[in-house]
Design a protein around this motif. Structure first.
Motif, mmCIF file in Angstrom:
data_model
loop_
_atom_site.group_PDB
_atom_site.id
_atom_site.type_symbol
_atom_site.label_atom_id
_atom_site.label_comp_id
_atom_site.label_asym_id
_atom_site.label_seq_id
_atom_site.Cartn_x
_atom_site.Cartn_y
_atom_site.Cartn_z
ATOM 1 N N LYS A 15 0.438 -1.048 -0.016
ATOM 2 C CA LYS A 15 -0.480 -0.091 -0.202
ATOM 3 C C LYS A 15 0.511 1.200 0.210
ATOM 4 C CE LYS A 15 -4.067 1.918 1.959
ATOM 5 N NZ LYS A 15 -4.725 2.064 3.439
ATOM 6 N N PHE A 16 2.185 1.207 0.748
ATOM 7 C CA PHE A 16 2.797 2.000 0.718
ATOM 8 C C PHE A 16 3.380 2.078 -0.963
ATOM 9 C CE2 PHE A 16 7.118 3.643 1.443
ATOM 10 C CZ PHE A 16 7.192 5.252 2.263
ATOM 11 N N THR A 17 4.157 1.578 -1.066
ATOM 12 C CA THR A 17 4.719 1.551 -2.646
ATOM 13 C C THR A 17 3.677 2.333 -3.478
ATOM 14 O OG1 THR A 17 6.076 -0.315 -1.516
ATOM 15 C CG2 THR A 17 5.897 0.436 -4.598
ATOM 16 N N GLU A 18 2.045 1.588 -3.842
ATOM 17 C CA GLU A 18 0.606 2.575 -4.784
ATOM 18 C C GLU A 18 0.770 3.734 -4.377
ATOM 19 O OE1 GLU A 18 -2.380 -0.380 -4.497
ATOM 20 O OE2 GLU A 18 -1.147 -2.095 -4.300
ATOM 21 N N ASN A 19 0.869 4.323 -2.832
ATOM 22 C CA ASN A 19 0.368 5.607 -2.759
ATOM 23 C C ASN A 19 1.262 6.468 -3.888
ATOM 24 O OD1 ASN A 19 -2.314 4.408 -1.610
ATOM 25 N ND2 ASN A 19 -0.818 4.898 0.453
ATOM 26 N N ASN A 20 2.155 5.481 -3.191
ATOM 27 C CA ASN A 20 3.829 7.517 -3.739
ATOM 28 C C ASN A 20 4.461 6.800 -5.268
ATOM 29 O OD1 ASN A 20 4.514 8.407 -1.410
ATOM 30 N ND2 ASN A 20 4.789 5.856 -0.329
ATOM 31 N N MET A 21 4.022 5.767 -5.368
ATOM 32 C CA MET A 21 3.960 5.101 -7.488
ATOM 33 C C MET A 21 3.369 4.919 -7.744
ATOM 34 S SD MET A 21 7.488 2.942 -6.087
ATOM 35 C CE MET A 21 8.781 3.070 -7.548
ATOM 36 N N GLY A 22 2.112 4.388 -7.501
ATOM 37 C CA GLY A 22 0.574 4.379 -8.726
ATOM 38 C C GLY A 22 0.938 2.842 -8.302
ATOM 39 N N LYS A 23 0.176 2.300 -8.669
ATOM 40 C CA LYS A 23 -0.441 0.977 -8.667
ATOM 41 C C LYS A 23 0.283 -0.252 -9.886
ATOM 42 C CE LYS A 23 -5.529 0.731 -6.366
ATOM 43 N NZ LYS A 23 -6.729 0.818 -6.915
ATOM 44 N N GLU A 24 0.370 0.507 -10.540
ATOM 45 C CA GLU A 24 0.766 0.299 -11.547
ATOM 46 C C GLU A 24 2.624 -0.437 -11.413
ATOM 47 O OE1 GLU A 24 1.789 4.732 -12.298
ATOM 48 O OE2 GLU A 24 0.310 3.073 -11.816
ATOM 49 N N ASN A 25 3.445 0.200 -11.013
ATOM 50 C CA ASN A 25 4.243 -0.165 -10.083
ATOM 51 C C ASN A 25 4.534 -0.465 -8.548
ATOM 52 O OD1 ASN A 25 5.497 1.728 -12.451
ATOM 53 N ND2 ASN A 25 5.108 3.215 -11.325
ATOM 54 N N TYR A 59 7.392 -2.730 -6.906
ATOM 55 C CA TYR A 59 8.517 -2.131 -6.900
ATOM 56 C C TYR A 59 8.806 -2.587 -4.934
ATOM 57 C CZ TYR A 59 10.261 -0.682 -10.831
ATOM 58 O OH TYR A 59 10.410 0.118 -12.420
ATOM 59 N N ALA A 60 7.601 -2.916 -4.277
ATOM 60 C CA ALA A 60 7.474 -3.583 -3.201
ATOM 61 C C ALA A 60 8.184 -4.281 -2.165
ATOM 62 C CB ALA A 60 5.514 -3.585 -2.631
ATOM 63 N N PRO A 61 8.813 -5.422 -2.906
ATOM 64 C CA PRO A 61 10.008 -6.445 -2.439
ATOM 65 C C PRO A 61 10.846 -5.246 -2.463
ATOM 66 C CG PRO A 61 8.592 -7.402 -3.893
ATOM 67 C CD PRO A 61 8.001 -5.959 -3.760
ATOM 68 N N TYR A 62 11.384 -4.575 -3.074
ATOM 69 C CA TYR A 62 12.751 -3.585 -2.918
ATOM 70 C C TYR A 62 11.870 -2.770 -1.586
ATOM 71 C CZ TYR A 62 16.418 -0.899 -3.556
ATOM 72 O OH TYR A 62 17.237 0.586 -3.393
ATOM 73 N N VAL A 63 11.248 -2.243 -1.977
ATOM 74 C CA VAL A 63 10.783 -1.494 -0.949
ATOM 75 C C VAL A 63 10.780 -1.724 0.841
ATOM 76 C CG1 VAL A 63 9.053 0.403 -0.320
ATOM 77 C CG2 VAL A 63 9.821 -0.141 -2.112
ATOM 78 N N GLY A 64 10.307 -2.774 0.955
ATOM 79 C CA GLY A 64 9.632 -3.549 1.977
ATOM 80 C C GLY A 64 12.189 -3.666 2.777
ATOM 81 N N SER A 65 12.047 -4.493 1.618
ATOM 82 C CA SER A 65 13.741 -4.884 2.342
ATOM 83 C C SER A 65 14.443 -3.471 2.130
ATOM 84 C CB SER A 65 14.840 -5.953 0.575
ATOM 85 O OG SER A 65 13.695 -6.979 -0.364
#
Length: 242
Positions: free
Chosen positions: A67-77, A80-86
């Protein structure tokens, strides 16, 4: 007084007459990576249709990161959430080692710049992947060719600012705690040989500089990472579609 040379990472093992060595930053960085990997495998094992126990915690963490990744990068991206979480997990754990009496490895300039450099490479690689070399050069010359040097300078300042911000804040907290401990040791010596004031008065500082500050810096580092990565991918996508 604090020995300034001791503020750097200590050498744990040396090889080849000191030409090659392993520092505490390298050692604890590997330990953190292994612990996070094992924890991730354990949380992701034995998944069931109806979540319970550790699966509830795992789904909450993964859901929040996506959700954090989608809010800042959009659902189409969201890929990238696994990298962000790592990045989020590693930076936080690396910055709060002071709770265990260990020097935070993000207070090492090498570690801070390695993390910011990794983000820079992610942005550059995905920009080239989406738009290509020619498209990237065209975007950097937009709207006028003389903007090219300025665009290069702009991109190079990102890893520098990310690294220095993380390094400076974590190192500053480490220095403050060390100075306070030395002061408490001195005051305790006026009463008894047991430095009892160190154990009592440092707890509020631990809460601030070993928990709150790492949490804040992790959020800032991760947020700037996803914002800049999202902006680069979005710009490249628009350019590519044209």
């Amino acid at each position: 007084m604090i020995n300034v040379e001791e503020l750097g990472a200590r050498i744990i093992l040396g090889f080849g007459e000191g030409k090659l060595f392993i520092t505490e930053s390298t050692l604890f960085g590997l330990v953190i990576a292994v612990i996070l990997a094992v924890l991730g495998i354990w949380l992701g094992s034995g998944l069931k249709t109806v979540p319970k126990g550790k699966q509830v915690a795992a789904e909450f963490i993964v859901g929040w990161v996506y959700k954090f990744t989608e809010n800042n990068m959009g659902k189409e991206n969201k890929s990238y959430a696994p990298y962000v979480g790592s990045i989020l997990g590693f930076v936080f754990c690396a910055s709060c080692l002071g709770l265990f009496g260990i020097r935070p490895i993000t207070a090492d300039l090498n570690v801070a710049f390695a993390l910011s450099g990794l983000t820079f490479l992610m942005i550059l690689a995905n920009s080239l992947r989406v738009h290509g070399v020619k498209g990237k050069l065209k975007e950097m010359c937009d709207p006028y060719p003389f903007m090219f040097p300025l665009k290069i300078l702009e991109e190079c300042t990102l890893p520098i600012s990310l690294g220095l911000r993380l390094f400076g804040n974590i190192l500053g907290g480490f220095i403050v705690i060390e100075l306070w401990l030395h002061l408490m040791t001195h005051l305790s010596s006026m009463i008894t040989t047991v430095p009892f004031l160190r154990a009592v008065t440092v707890l509020p500082l631990n809460a601030i500089f070993d928990i709150a500050e790492p949490l804040i810096q992790t959020y800032i580092f991760t947020t700037l990472t996803v914002i800049n990565l999202g902006a680069a991918v979005k710009i490249m996508s628009v350019g590519h579609s044209e």
